[in-house]
Design a protein around this motif. Structure first.
Motif, PDB file in Angstrom:
ATOM      1  N   ALA A  64       8.171 -11.809  -2.635  1.00 25.74           N
ATOM      2  CA  ALA A  64       6.868 -11.187  -2.398  1.00 25.74           C
ATOM      3  C   ALA A  64       6.573 -10.247  -3.556  1.00 25.74           C
ATOM      4  CB  ALA A  64       6.868 -10.448  -1.065  1.00 25.74           C
ATOM      5  N   TYR A  65       6.028 -10.804  -4.630  1.00 25.95           N
ATOM      6  CA  TYR A  65       5.697  -9.995  -5.807  1.00 25.95           C
ATOM      7  C   TYR A  65       4.458  -9.149  -5.557  1.00 25.95           C
ATOM      8  CZ  TYR A  65       8.234 -10.419 -10.244  1.00 25.95           C
ATOM      9  OH  TYR A  65       9.108 -10.258 -11.283  1.00 25.95           O
ATOM     10  N   GLY A  66       3.436  -9.754  -4.976  1.00 26.46           N
ATOM     11  CA  GLY A  66       2.172  -9.066  -4.779  1.00 26.46           C
ATOM     12  C   GLY A  66       2.201  -8.121  -3.592  1.00 26.46           C
ATOM     13  N   GLU A  71       2.595  -6.674   2.389  1.00 22.24           N
ATOM     14  CA  GLU A  71       1.927  -6.159   3.577  1.00 22.24           C
ATOM     15  C   GLU A  71       1.806  -7.231   4.659  1.00 22.24           C
ATOM     16  OE1 GLU A  71      -1.833  -4.802   2.036  1.00 22.24           O
ATOM     17  OE2 GLU A  71      -0.853  -3.355   0.714  1.00 22.24           O
ATOM     18  N   GLU A  72       1.249  -8.378   4.314  1.00 21.64           N
ATOM     19  CA  GLU A  72       0.926  -9.419   5.302  1.00 21.64           C
ATOM     20  C   GLU A  72       2.162 -10.146   5.830  1.00 21.64           C
ATOM     21  OE1 GLU A  72      -2.061 -10.076   6.710  1.00 21.64           O
ATOM     22  OE2 GLU A  72      -2.792  -8.338   5.590  1.00 21.64           O
ATOM     23  N   ILE A  81       2.029   1.881   0.513  1.00 19.21           N
ATOM     24  CA  ILE A  81       1.828   1.308  -0.825  1.00 19.21           C
ATOM     25  C   ILE A  81       0.697   2.034  -1.547  1.00 19.21           C
ATOM     26  CG2 ILE A  81       1.108  -0.753  -2.083  1.00 19.21           C
ATOM     27  CD1 ILE A  81       2.712  -2.402  -0.031  1.00 19.21           C
ATOM     28  N   ALA A  82      -0.390   2.328  -0.843  1.00 21.83           N
ATOM     29  CA  ALA A  82      -1.528   3.012  -1.462  1.00 21.83           C
ATOM     30  C   ALA A  82      -1.145   4.416  -1.949  1.00 21.83           C
ATOM     31  CB  ALA A  82      -2.687   3.100  -0.473  1.00 21.83           C
ATOM     32  N   GLU A  83      -0.308   5.095  -1.184  1.00 21.82           N
ATOM     33  CA  GLU A  83       0.053   6.472  -1.521  1.00 21.82           C
ATOM     34  C   GLU A  83       1.230   6.575  -2.490  1.00 21.82           C
ATOM     35  OE1 GLU A  83       0.708   8.622   2.110  1.00 21.82           O
ATOM     36  OE2 GLU A  83      -1.369   8.325   2.781  1.00 21.82           O
ATOM     37  N   HIS A  88       9.391   2.148  -4.245  1.00 15.27           N
ATOM     38  CA  HIS A  88       9.678   3.294  -3.375  1.00 15.27           C
ATOM     39  C   HIS A  88      10.765   2.904  -2.376  1.00 15.27           C
ATOM     40  CE1 HIS A  88       8.926   6.427  -0.339  1.00 15.27           C
ATOM     41  NE2 HIS A  88       8.458   7.117  -1.362  1.00 15.27           N
ATOM     42  N   ALA A  89      11.588   3.873  -2.010  1.00 14.38           N
ATOM     43  CA  ALA A  89      12.685   3.649  -1.068  1.00 14.38           C
ATOM     44  C   ALA A  89      12.194   3.100   0.268  1.00 14.38           C
ATOM     45  CB  ALA A  89      13.458   4.945  -0.855  1.00 14.38           C
ATOM     46  N   ASP A  90      11.093   3.637   0.784  1.00  8.90           N
ATOM     47  CA  ASP A  90      10.584   3.184   2.080  1.00  8.90           C
ATOM     48  C   ASP A  90      10.030   1.761   2.016  1.00  8.90           C
ATOM     49  OD1 ASP A  90      11.351   5.513   3.344  1.00  8.90           O
ATOM     50  OD2 ASP A  90       9.388   6.474   3.084  1.00  8.90           O
ATOM     51  N   VAL A  91       9.508   1.367   0.860  1.00  3.16           N
ATOM     52  CA  VAL A  91       9.058  -0.024   0.699  1.00  3.16           C
ATOM     53  C   VAL A  91      10.265  -0.958   0.770  1.00  3.16           C
ATOM     54  CG1 VAL A  91       7.999  -1.685  -0.898  1.00  3.16           C
ATOM     55  CG2 VAL A  91       6.966   0.579  -0.586  1.00  3.16           C
TER      56      VAL A  91
END
Length: 173
Positions: A64-66, A71-72, A81-83, A88-91
């Motif tokens: 999942a590059y994009g 998200e989907e 992702i927006a913020e 990021h660790a949470d991603v």
């Protein structure tokens, strides 16, 4: 998350060695794994699949590059992702959780999930320098993330991330 951003020392272990040991440990425990990759673009899946006996424990995975796919498909929080951006660790944690979910079968939940995100270069991304990597591990006892600052070329960063992701799961068993 580990705050030292340093991988565990493993002298002489290649990705294949770690994957072979991991597959054996998963088989012995009767457990399974699914993977969601961004930075590594399939390297973690390929490395697991190269180990003899992988078909007994490896459920599959996705690249999942994009951001939209993260998200989907994986359920990574759009606001996160927006913020914070995708590095990021949470991603990484949410990608690992998504990997478990999308590879679970109706009558059999995938035991473990791995998620990888980071910057392999040549340019920085989301204001993160090249070599910044986050690995998420999701399992029966929770979800964890590990952060690293890997030196080297794009290929070296991807290889280091692959080895470390497999090692971190192996260490979690």
């Amino acid at each position: 998350m580990d705050s030292d951003f340093q991988p565990d020392p493993r002298i002489g272990e290649t990705a294949f060695h770690v994957a072979t040991d991991l597959v054996e440990k998963l088989r012995n425990a009767g457990q399974t794994v699914g993977v969601a990759e961004s930075l590594t673009a399939g390297a973690v899946c390929s490395t697991i699949a190269s180990a003899m006996g992988a078909s007994k424990v490896f459920r599959g995975g996705c690249v999942a590059y994009g951001s939209e796919l993260k998200e989907e498909l994986l359920g990574v929080d759009k606001q996160l992702i927006a913020e914070k951006g995708v590095i990021h660790a949470d991603v990484a944690k949410q990608m690992a959780e998504g990997a478990r979910r999308i590879t679970s079968l109706k009558d059999s939940e995938t035991t473990w999930g791995i998620g990888t995100t980071g910057v392999a270069g040549p340019d920085k991304q989301d204001d993160k320098p090249v070599g910044t990597v986050y690995i998420g591990i999701a399992g029966p006892n929770g979800t964890y993330s590990f952060g690293f600052a890997f030196p080297g070329t794009r290929e070296q960063i991807i290889e280091a991330t692959t080895v470390e992701a497999l090692h971190r799961l192996r260490k979690s068993l």
